[in-house]
Design an enzyme around this catalytic site. Structure first.
Site, PDB file in Angstrom:
ATOM      1  CE1 TYR A 258      -4.228  -1.579   0.127  1.00 48.89           C
ATOM      2  CE2 TYR A 258      -3.010  -3.202   1.393  1.00 48.89           C
ATOM      3  CZ  TYR A 258      -4.123  -2.839   0.666  1.00 48.89           C
ATOM      4  OH  TYR A 258      -5.135  -3.738   0.486  1.00 48.89           O
TER       5      TYR A 258
ATOM      6  CE1 TYR B  15      -7.071  -6.138   3.610  1.00 48.45           C
ATOM      7  CE2 TYR B  15      -6.268  -7.927   4.987  1.00 48.45           C
ATOM      8  CZ  TYR B  15      -6.160  -7.146   3.858  1.00 48.45           C
ATOM      9  OH  TYR B  15      -5.150  -7.391   2.952  1.00 48.45           O
TER      10      TYR B  15
ATOM     11  CG  ASP C  85     -10.468 -13.932   7.487  1.00 48.71           C
ATOM     12  OD1 ASP C  85      -9.482 -14.450   8.051  1.00 48.71           O
ATOM     13  OD2 ASP C  85     -10.372 -13.094   6.572  1.00 48.71           O
TER      14      ASP C  85
ATOM     15  CE  LYS D  10      -2.177 -10.793   8.589  1.00 47.82           C
ATOM     16  NZ  LYS D  10      -3.479 -10.452   8.037  1.00 47.82           N
TER      17      LYS D  10
HETATM   18  C1  LIG Z   1      -4.030 -10.559   6.715  1.00 46.22           C
HETATM   19  C2  LIG Z   1      -5.407 -11.032   6.579  1.00 46.22           C
HETATM   20  C3  LIG Z   1      -5.848 -11.656   5.397  1.00 46.22           C
HETATM   21  C4  LIG Z   1      -4.979 -11.808   4.173  1.00 46.22           C
HETATM   22  O1  LIG Z   1      -3.863 -12.610   4.384  1.00 46.22           O
HETATM   23  P1  LIG Z   1      -2.596 -12.488   3.391  1.00 46.22           P
HETATM   24  O2  LIG Z   1      -1.684 -13.578   3.859  1.00 46.22           O
HETATM   25  O3  LIG Z   1      -2.036 -11.117   3.592  1.00 46.22           O
HETATM   26  O4  LIG Z   1      -3.092 -12.697   2.021  1.00 46.22           O
HETATM   27  C5  LIG Z   1      -7.155 -12.104   5.364  1.00 46.22           C
HETATM   28  N1  LIG Z   1      -7.968 -11.970   6.417  1.00 46.22           N
HETATM   29  C6  LIG Z   1      -7.588 -11.392   7.573  1.00 46.22           C
HETATM   30  C7  LIG Z   1      -8.533 -11.306   8.722  1.00 46.22           C
HETATM   31  C8  LIG Z   1      -6.289 -10.890   7.687  1.00 46.22           C
HETATM   32  O5  LIG Z   1      -5.927 -10.295   8.820  1.00 46.22           O
END
Ligand SMILES: *Cc1c(COP(=O)(O)O)cnc(C)c1O
Length: 429
Positions: free
Chosen positions: A17, A145, A246, A282
């Site tokens: 970004y 996100y 997520d 992550k």
């Molecule tokens: C960081 C993140 C993603 C994306 O993961 P990347 O490995 O950067 O593609 C998706 N969902 C959440 C909640 C995140 O924090």
């Protein structure tokens, strides 16, 4: 790093970004160890970011180094199509074990965004298999996100995700307000009623509801009550939608439970909260390599498997990469044997004590702490370049965005380093 290398970086390398016309300054790192980053000029910084939630054990971790080296002597990669290997199976077993009961089918993906793409494709294929070919819309909340590739981006917050810019390129989904803030707040009946109406209006063309449970990360560092998770579950069941959590940011202990969607270890009411599909990433490899996973229930996998398409339509080149899987196995084992609950409780207490005082400052709108996450929300956007230079001069690494200055340090951070981190944030916000 030489000045000419830094000049090359500035002129040729995109960072996350940023612009290549007027980029933000970058700091060259030479190495990292424990909870410290060592800059090329020798200065040491206390890491407040865990490299975006990932480096939970800190850096240069002997157990993870050993796992990586041992695996690299066997094989670094083989295709996962038609072949399999010990590291992938061992990782799958652990993920099934530690995630909420019932999530026992595992797709290994190469990044968080890809795992969300896979979750979305699973949901569409599931509905298709049931004969609901028009159920392709996703329902979600604002402030989310889910990643930067097209599918995830289409369910990110429409404003911070710049949906206007990508209109025409991206599919359109339906957004309702995010749940009101406060982890301990009581359920807001007006919000719940509004969400019910939202489901009624859109459910017949929708396949799934996707959310980050309890903590919205990069979309605004917003915390809400787990009581809403039961509402999500009930609405999805009533209207035939799949529920997708997520947990890419929240997973692996960060909020104080191993996963928000039911702490398998402690059995905390997981059945009411259980999603049909869940993504993790992550911290999965302890911040060593890119790897993520999409887990789903047997019902989802079997419905897709018995459909006309019969196969799940996804298969990346580096699927199940043995190096990444081996280091993820080592990271999970280290986490489970590390006393992470005590570490998170200790970090939460330190954040309460040393970050909370920021709330007294005129410039600060709100301070919130949940587990190993501390957030200072300012009234105005912060000047990232200026505040980072001040932080670095004091020996700490924090990367704010917008009005948010937040920390989620490695679980191994010392009490003294945590205090320095917090005091520095309080001083400059
Ligand atoms: C960081 C993140 C993603 C994306 O993961 P990347 O490995 O950067 O593609 C998706 N969902 C959440 C909640 C995140 O924090």
């Amino acid at each position: 790093m030489s000045p000419s290398q830094l000049a090359f970086d500035r002129d040729h390398l995109w960072h996350p970004y940023t612009s290549l016309v007027d980029p933000l300054p970058v700091y060259p790192v030479a190495s990292a160890e424990g909870y410290r980053l060592r800059l090329a000029d020798g200065r040491e910084l206390v890491d407040g970011m865990s490299s975006w939630w990932s480096a939970i054990h800190g850096y240069n971790v002997p157990e993870l180094n050993a796992a990586l080296q041992a695996q690299s002597r066997k094989m670094s990669h083989v295709m996962f199509g038609g072949l399999t290997h010990e590291p992938a199976v061992a990782l799958g077993q652990r993920l099934v074990d530690i995630t909420p009961d019932g999530l026992d089918r595992v797709f290994l993906a190469d990044s968080g965004s890809v795992s969300v793409e896979v979750a979305m494709k699973m949901a569409v294929q599931y509905q298709h298999a049931l004969g609901h070919r028009n159920r392709t819309t996703f329902l979600t909340v604002r402030g989310g996100y889910h990643g930067d590739t097209t599918g995830p981006m289409s369910v990110c917050d429409p404003v911070t995700g710049m949906h206007q810019l990508f209109a025409g390129f991206m599919p359109r989904h339906e957004f309702y307000d995010r749940p009101p803030g406060g982890y301990a707040a009581a359920l807001d009946p007006d919000y719940v009623a509004g969400l019910e109406t939202f489901f009624q209006r859109h459910a017949d063309r929708s396949c799934a509801f996707i959310v980050e449970p309890v903590v919205q990360g990069a979309g605004g560092m917003h915390f809400y009550s787990p009581a809403y998770l039961e509402v999500f579950r009930a609405l999805c069941d009533r209207h035939g939608l799949l529920l997708i959590y997520d947990e890419i940011a929240t997973g692996f202990g960060r909020t104080g439970t191993l996963f928000v969607g039911g702490d398998a270890g402690a059995g905390e009411g997981q059945s009411r909260h259980r999603p049909d599909i869940m993504t993790v990433g992550k911290a999965l490899t302890g911040g060593y390599l890119t790897l993520a996973a999409t887990l789903c229930t047997a019902r989802v996998a079997e419905t897709i498997g018995r459909s006309e398409a019969s196969v799940l339509m996804h298969g990346p080149t580096f699927m199940g990469n043995p190096l990444a899987c081996a280091v993820a196995v080592a990271s999970i084992d280290l986490l489970l044997s590390s006393g992470w609950r005590e570490d998170i409780a200790r970090i939460a207490a330190g954040l309460e004590r040393h970050l909370r005082p920021a709330a007294r400052k005129e410039s600060v709108k709100d301070v919130r702490v949940l587990g190993g996450i501390g957030v200072v929300e300012c009234r105005d956007p912060v000047d990232v370049a200026r505040i980072q230079a001040q932080f670095v001069a004091e020996g700490v690494w924090v990367r704010p965005f917008g009005r948010l200055v937040y920390v989620m340090p490695p679980y191994v951070i010392s009490d003294a380093a945590l205090e320095l981190l917090c005091r520095t944030v309080v001083k400059y916000v």
